[in-house]
Design an enzyme around this catalytic site. Structure first.
Site, PDB file in Angstrom:
ATOM      1  N   ARG A   1       0.845  -1.256  -0.224  1.00 17.74           N
ATOM      2  CA  ARG A   1      -0.174   0.036  -0.128  1.00 17.74           C
ATOM      3  C   ARG A   1       0.913   1.280  -0.186  1.00 17.74           C
ATOM      4  NH1 ARG A   1      -5.320  -0.771   2.108  1.00 17.74           N
ATOM      5  NH2 ARG A   1      -6.355  -2.785   1.126  1.00 17.74           N
TER       6      ARG A   1
ATOM      7  N   ASP B   1     -16.507   9.554   5.636  1.00 16.07           N
ATOM      8  CA  ASP B   1     -15.444   8.335   5.472  1.00 16.07           C
ATOM      9  C   ASP B   1     -14.291   9.350   5.859  1.00 16.07           C
ATOM     10  OD1 ASP B   1     -15.109   5.374   4.390  1.00 16.07           O
ATOM     11  OD2 ASP B   1     -13.116   6.576   4.429  1.00 16.07           O
TER      12      ASP B   1
END
Length: 265
Positions: free
Chosen positions: A38, A137
């Site tokens: 990531r 979010d």
């Protein structure tokens, strides 16, 4: 394992500590390879040669925190995931309960808030409802995607009975589908970090969806977040949790009304 950038156990532990401090998320020992995969694109983009150097960069460039969080948060979702929750929402509305304000507190790429919006429209039998949905979010990238409301057709195919809510792409947009504007207009997208002391969300919410997020926090943090979320929910309001989240032991705050669904005491 051969890696493009230097990456050690100490780097992984530092990443875990930073992510916990910034977003409250606890990474398991098993996530060491996932973290590298990531973060490697950010290391490459910034022209650095190791994860350690990236972490030093993170310390001195606060604007990188958003990229760091975005890279490491998981956003697995689909339309009408855990369908019993949407049936419960429809029953809640049709029972005559007030349902003017709904907060989807982990909206990811938007499938969940759009599923809530479709449920609203079906329960009321029309698009021009007065109800509004706040979808939030921590990840700004997924919020941007959600606000556009465009999805690969294979994401929409499993809910073919909802095709009236989508416009099928043509020409260069072939292979995608976009939510109809009337549905998009029911939702306001907003960035919220559930670790923050104050949430930029109005009190008196009738329903809060916060599903499959609490599993990333330790037990103490889960209770702290739940208490802050419930401050935004009216008494008797509906709180929807994820399939692996159980709050039956917090009877002084909420009471169970179905599978991982609760009413505020």
């Amino acid at each position: 394992m051969d890696r493009e950038f230097a990456y050690t156990d100490a780097d992984f532990n530092k990443v875990r500590s930073e992510l916990r401090a910034l977003a409250g998320i606890n990474l398991a020992d098993s996530k060491i390879s996932l973290v590298y995969s990531r973060l490697a694109p950010r290391v490459r983009k910034l022209g650095l040669n190791s994860v350690k150097n990236y972490l030093s960069y993170l310390e001195t460039h606060p604007d990188e925190q958003e990229h760091f969080i975005n890279a490491l948060t998981t956003n697995l979702t689909s339309f009408f995931r855990e369908p019993h929750h949407f049936e419960l929402l429809k029953e809640f509305i049709q029972s005559g309960e007030q349902c003017e304000r709904i907060w989807c507190a982990a909206s990811s790429t938007g499938e969940e808030p759009y599923s809530i919006a479709m449920t609203l429209v079906e329960a009321f039998g029309r698009f021009d409802v007065t109800s509004k949905i706040v979808a939030s979010d921590i990840d700004s990238n997924v919020l941007n995607k959600a606000s556009q409301g465009v999805y690969p057709i294979e994401k929409v195919d499993p809910i073919s009975n909802k095709k009236s809510f989508f416009l099928k792409g043509k020409a260069h947009n072939q292979g995608s589908a976009k939510v109809v504007p009337q549905l998009r207009n029911l939702i306001e997208f907003r960035q919220v970090n559930l670790l923050d002391n104050q949430y930029p969300v109005q009190e008196g919410m009738d329903v809060i969806f916060c599903r499959n997020v609490m599993i990333y926090f330790d037990k103490e943090t889960q209770v702290q977040i739940l208490e802050k979320l419930l401050q935004k929910l009216r008494p008797g309001g509906l709180y929807i949790a994820g399939h692996s989240e159980n709050f039956n032991h917090l009877g002084h705050l909420i009471t169970p009304v179905g599978r991982t669904a609760y009413r505020k005491v």
